[in-house]
Design a protein around this motif. Structure first.
Motif, PDB file in Angstrom:
ATOM      1  N   VAL A   1       1.343  -1.041   0.106  1.00 43.39           N
ATOM      2  CA  VAL A   1       0.593   0.525   0.223  1.00 43.39           C
ATOM      3  C   VAL A   1       0.635   1.310   0.116  1.00 43.39           C
ATOM      4  O   VAL A   1       2.297   1.312   0.428  1.00 43.39           O
ATOM      5  CB  VAL A   1      -0.814  -0.133   0.877  1.00 43.39           C
ATOM      6  N   VAL A   2       0.259   2.251  -0.929  1.00 46.07           N
ATOM      7  CA  VAL A   2       0.894   3.336  -0.803  1.00 46.07           C
ATOM      8  C   VAL A   2       1.405   4.264   0.539  1.00 46.07           C
ATOM      9  O   VAL A   2      -0.223   4.033   1.587  1.00 46.07           O
ATOM     10  CB  VAL A   2       0.424   4.966  -1.705  1.00 46.07           C
ATOM     11  N   LYS A   3       1.795   5.060   1.083  1.00 42.70           N
ATOM     12  CA  LYS A   3       1.638   5.867   1.800  1.00 42.70           C
ATOM     13  C   LYS A   3       2.234   6.964   1.225  1.00 42.70           C
ATOM     14  O   LYS A   3       2.645   8.093   1.135  1.00 42.70           O
ATOM     15  CB  LYS A   3       3.064   5.620   3.171  1.00 42.70           C
ATOM     16  N   MET A   4       1.375   8.296   2.249  1.00 35.14           N
ATOM     17  CA  MET A   4       0.377   9.249   1.650  1.00 35.14           C
ATOM     18  C   MET A   4       0.649  10.520   2.942  1.00 35.14           C
ATOM     19  O   MET A   4       0.733   9.982   4.239  1.00 35.14           O
ATOM     20  CB  MET A   4      -0.742   9.419   1.427  1.00 35.14           C
ATOM     21  N   GLY A   5       1.516  11.515   2.651  1.00 41.20           N
ATOM     22  CA  GLY A   5       1.032  12.110   3.220  1.00 41.20           C
ATOM     23  C   GLY A   5       0.845  14.026   3.519  1.00 41.20           C
ATOM     24  O   GLY A   5       0.236  14.105   2.077  1.00 41.20           O
ATOM     25  N   SER A   6       0.760  15.207   3.969  1.00 42.84           N
ATOM     26  CA  SER A   6       0.554  15.987   3.340  1.00 42.84           C
ATOM     27  C   SER A   6       1.208  17.052   4.193  1.00 42.84           C
ATOM     28  O   SER A   6       1.602  17.120   5.331  1.00 42.84           O
ATOM     29  CB  SER A   6      -1.318  16.346   3.528  1.00 42.84           C
ATOM     30  N   ASP A   7       1.688  18.432   3.867  1.00 32.26           N
ATOM     31  CA  ASP A   7       1.878  19.690   4.284  1.00 32.26           C
ATOM     32  C   ASP A   7       1.382  20.709   3.942  1.00 32.26           C
ATOM     33  O   ASP A   7       0.326  20.973   3.214  1.00 32.26           O
ATOM     34  CB  ASP A   7       3.097  19.520   4.681  1.00 32.26           C
ATOM     35  N   SER A   8       1.806  22.309   3.736  1.00 36.37           N
ATOM     36  CA  SER A   8       1.303  23.307   3.348  1.00 36.37           C
ATOM     37  C   SER A   8       1.131  23.403   2.633  1.00 36.37           C
ATOM     38  O   SER A   8      -0.194  23.978   1.450  1.00 36.37           O
ATOM     39  CB  SER A   8       1.604  24.281   4.427  1.00 36.37           C
ATOM     40  N   GLY A   9       1.239  22.655   1.899  1.00 32.93           N
ATOM     41  CA  GLY A   9       1.784  22.780  -0.205  1.00 32.93           C
ATOM     42  C   GLY A   9       0.585  21.529  -0.271  1.00 32.93           C
ATOM     43  O   GLY A   9      -0.240  21.592  -1.624  1.00 32.93           O
ATOM     44  N   GLY A  10      -0.364  20.731   0.720  1.00 29.21           N
ATOM     45  CA  GLY A  10      -1.508  19.763   0.049  1.00 29.21           C
ATOM     46  C   GLY A  10      -0.739  18.550   0.101  1.00 29.21           C
ATOM     47  O   GLY A  10       0.092  17.702   1.056  1.00 29.21           O
ATOM     48  N   TYR A  11      -1.311  17.772  -0.168  1.00 33.27           N
ATOM     49  CA  TYR A  11      -1.218  15.880  -0.454  1.00 33.27           C
ATOM     50  C   TYR A  11      -0.019  15.265  -1.062  1.00 33.27           C
ATOM     51  O   TYR A  11       0.583  16.011  -2.761  1.00 33.27           O
ATOM     52  CB  TYR A  11      -2.142  14.810  -0.203  1.00 33.27           C
ATOM     53  N   SER A  12       0.769  15.035  -1.047  1.00 34.82           N
ATOM     54  CA  SER A  12       1.903  14.606  -1.995  1.00 34.82           C
ATOM     55  C   SER A  12       2.249  12.860  -1.683  1.00 34.82           C
ATOM     56  O   SER A  12       1.686  12.207   0.190  1.00 34.82           O
ATOM     57  CB  SER A  12       2.849  14.937  -1.516  1.00 34.82           C
ATOM     58  N   VAL A  13       2.799  12.032  -1.873  1.00 27.75           N
ATOM     59  CA  VAL A  13       2.991  10.330  -1.814  1.00 27.75           C
ATOM     60  C   VAL A  13       4.087  10.625  -1.680  1.00 27.75           C
ATOM     61  O   VAL A  13       5.457  10.728  -1.860  1.00 27.75           O
ATOM     62  CB  VAL A  13       3.406   9.563  -3.229  1.00 27.75           C
ATOM     63  N   VAL A  14       4.687   9.656   0.204  1.00 28.27           N
ATOM     64  CA  VAL A  14       5.669   9.164   0.765  1.00 28.27           C
ATOM     65  C   VAL A  14       5.729   8.368   0.576  1.00 28.27           C
ATOM     66  O   VAL A  14       7.689   8.339   0.313  1.00 28.27           O
ATOM     67  CB  VAL A  14       5.546   9.012   2.088  1.00 28.27           C
ATOM     68  N   GLU A  15       5.165   7.484   0.524  1.00 27.30           N
ATOM     69  CA  GLU A  15       6.267   6.374  -0.345  1.00 27.30           C
ATOM     70  C   GLU A  15       5.772   4.989  -1.593  1.00 27.30           C
ATOM     71  O   GLU A  15       4.201   5.275  -0.779  1.00 27.30           O
ATOM     72  CB  GLU A  15       6.386   5.236   1.148  1.00 27.30           C
ATOM     73  N   PRO A  16       5.660   4.991  -2.511  1.00 29.12           N
ATOM     74  CA  PRO A  16       5.176   4.250  -3.552  1.00 29.12           C
ATOM     75  C   PRO A  16       4.455   2.922  -3.144  1.00 29.12           C
ATOM     76  O   PRO A  16       5.646   2.354  -2.055  1.00 29.12           O
ATOM     77  CB  PRO A  16       5.397   4.229  -4.646  1.00 29.12           C
ATOM     78  N   GLY A  17       3.650   2.817  -3.415  1.00 31.46           N
ATOM     79  CA  GLY A  17       3.323   1.376  -2.881  1.00 31.46           C
ATOM     80  C   GLY A  17       2.844   0.429  -5.071  1.00 31.46           C
ATOM     81  O   GLY A  17       3.545   1.159  -5.719  1.00 31.46           O
ATOM     82  N   THR A  18       2.843  -0.538  -4.656  1.00 32.91           N
ATOM     83  CA  THR A  18       3.028  -1.598  -5.918  1.00 32.91           C
ATOM     84  C   THR A  18       1.266  -0.812  -7.124  1.00 32.91           C
ATOM     85  O   THR A  18       0.651  -0.240  -6.763  1.00 32.91           O
ATOM     86  CB  THR A  18       1.953  -2.899  -5.930  1.00 32.91           C
ATOM     87  N   LEU A  19       2.316  -0.382  -8.116  1.00 33.88           N
ATOM     88  CA  LEU A  19       1.813   0.342  -8.859  1.00 33.88           C
ATOM     89  C   LEU A  19       1.209  -0.824  -9.973  1.00 33.88           C
ATOM     90  O   LEU A  19       1.459  -1.709 -10.561  1.00 33.88           O
ATOM     91  CB  LEU A  19       2.863   0.874  -9.950  1.00 33.88           C
ATOM     92  N   LEU A  20      -0.421  -0.213 -10.227  1.00 36.24           N
ATOM     93  CA  LEU A  20      -1.517  -0.953 -10.640  1.00 36.24           C
ATOM     94  C   LEU A  20      -2.052  -0.447 -12.378  1.00 36.24           C
ATOM     95  O   LEU A  20      -1.852   1.062 -11.786  1.00 36.24           O
ATOM     96  CB  LEU A  20      -3.147  -1.397  -9.488  1.00 36.24           C
ATOM     97  N   ALA A  21      -2.664  -1.081 -12.874  1.00 38.69           N
ATOM     98  CA  ALA A  21      -2.839  -0.427 -14.213  1.00 38.69           C
ATOM     99  C   ALA A  21      -4.261  -0.571 -14.151  1.00 38.69           C
ATOM    100  O   ALA A  21      -4.611  -1.975 -13.973  1.00 38.69           O
ATOM    101  CB  ALA A  21      -1.867  -0.723 -15.453  1.00 38.69           C
ATOM    102  N   ILE A  22      -5.330   0.351 -14.689  1.00 40.67           N
ATOM    103  CA  ILE A  22      -6.355  -0.288 -14.750  1.00 40.67           C
ATOM    104  C   ILE A  22      -6.996  -0.550 -15.726  1.00 40.67           C
ATOM    105  O   ILE A  22      -6.302  -0.062 -17.095  1.00 40.67           O
ATOM    106  CB  ILE A  22      -7.252   0.859 -14.393  1.00 40.67           C
ATOM    107  N   GLN A  23      -7.984  -1.204 -16.311  1.00 41.98           N
ATOM    108  CA  GLN A  23      -7.957  -2.601 -17.317  1.00 41.98           C
ATOM    109  C   GLN A  23      -8.930  -2.336 -18.184  1.00 41.98           C
ATOM    110  O   GLN A  23      -9.236  -2.703 -19.124  1.00 41.98           O
ATOM    111  CB  GLN A  23      -7.423  -3.846 -16.987  1.00 41.98           C
ATOM    112  N   LYS A  24      -9.996  -1.292 -16.966  1.00 41.60           N
ATOM    113  CA  LYS A  24     -11.548  -0.956 -17.699  1.00 41.60           C
ATOM    114  C   LYS A  24     -12.162   0.173 -17.682  1.00 41.60           C
ATOM    115  O   LYS A  24     -11.611   0.409 -15.713  1.00 41.60           O
ATOM    116  CB  LYS A  24     -12.720  -2.719 -17.404  1.00 41.60           C
TER     117      LYS A  24
END
Length: 267
Positions: A45-68
């Motif tokens: 799972v991805v780890k998300m964080g936030s600061d004064s600039g908004g949300y951002s990805v702290v640590e990427p998770g498994t990358l998935l591609a949408i098929q439908k």
């Protein structure tokens, strides 16, 4: 009476030893790994964080591609997320009446809800996985990989997909069977595997070059630095995005976020 008791002693000892052996053997095997744990090992799972600039990805998770198509998403900050159902190879998008109802309710609080339909080929990260054996459901919450999808400014739209199986299926299905069904809609991206392989190859190449060449001093970027200080360290950016008080400096492999002219985040 004494002889009778003596004749029973070997049988009693055999029964006690057998019970102890069975108990020790069962304890050594340990508890079986649950379906939840197996899926969690497959999908980081991805780890998300936030600061004064908004949300951002702290640590990427498994990358998935949408098929439908048909997965309905909302901005990451929204607390109300309607579930998209996947059953028997078909995507069932949330009712438009329900989404309008939630949007109307949010307007009462002075907020507008915007929805987004994910497209085939969009890249996402899993952010939460839930297994409900009693309902034969596996729910996966996903978050858009905006850098992969070249979404600027980033939105980090999220959605919840519920994979529904036939009655009693989860109780006897293997993790591989469940992963195959999930993969029909959310397949593990080739880019995710290439990134891992590329990082290993790149690290080996750098090790080989380190012997003949002395490694250059790394440039340091810190929070609070000005745009001039960043340019002095990294040079001119490939792209500059102005978003009012927020400004993005985009380099080849780095993105620096400024808020009111000072570094607020680096990705």
């Amino acid at each position: 009476m004494g002889k009778k008791l003596e004749s029973l002693i070997p049988a009693i000892i055999a029964i006690v030893c057998g019970a102890v052996f069975s108990s020790t053997r069962a304890g050594g095997q340990g508890a079986p790994v649950s379906l939840q744990e197996q899926l969690a090992a497959q999908y980081k799972v991805v780890k998300m964080g936030s600061d004064s600039g908004g949300y951002s990805v702290v640590e990427p998770g498994t990358l998935l591609a949408i098929q439908k198509g048909g997965i309905l998403g909302v901005p990451y900050s929204d607390t109300s997320v309607l579930s998209t159902k996947y059953e028997s190879g078909t995507v069932h998008s949330p009712s438009t009446l329900m989404s309008k109802g939630i949007g109307f309710g949010m307007k009462k609080f002075g907020k507008e809800q915007t929805t987004h339909l994910f497209q085939v080929g969009d890249k996402v990260y899993p952010s939460k996985i839930e297994v409900d054996v009693n309902k034969d459901d596996v729910a996966m919450t996903i978050v858009a990989c905006d850098t992969c999808n070249k979404t600027d400014p980033p939105t980090y739209n999220k959605a919840k997909v519920v994979f529904h199986f036939s009655k009693g299926a989860l109780a006897k299905a293997s993790a591989g069977d469940i992963e195959d069904t999930i993969g029909q809609l959310l397949s593990i991206s080739d880019e995710s595997q290439q990134d891992q392989g590329g990082q290993v190859a790149q690290g080996q190449g750098q090790d080989q070059q380190a012997a003949p060449q002395q490694q250059a001093e790394p440039q340091t970027i810190e929070k609070g630095q000005t745009t001039d200080q960043v340019q002095a360290a990294l040079g001119k950016p490939d792209k500059i995005v102005n978003l009012g008080p927020k400004q993005l400096y985009i380099y080849k492999d780095l993105k620096v976020t400024f808020v009111n002219g000072k570094v607020a985040d680096v990705q």
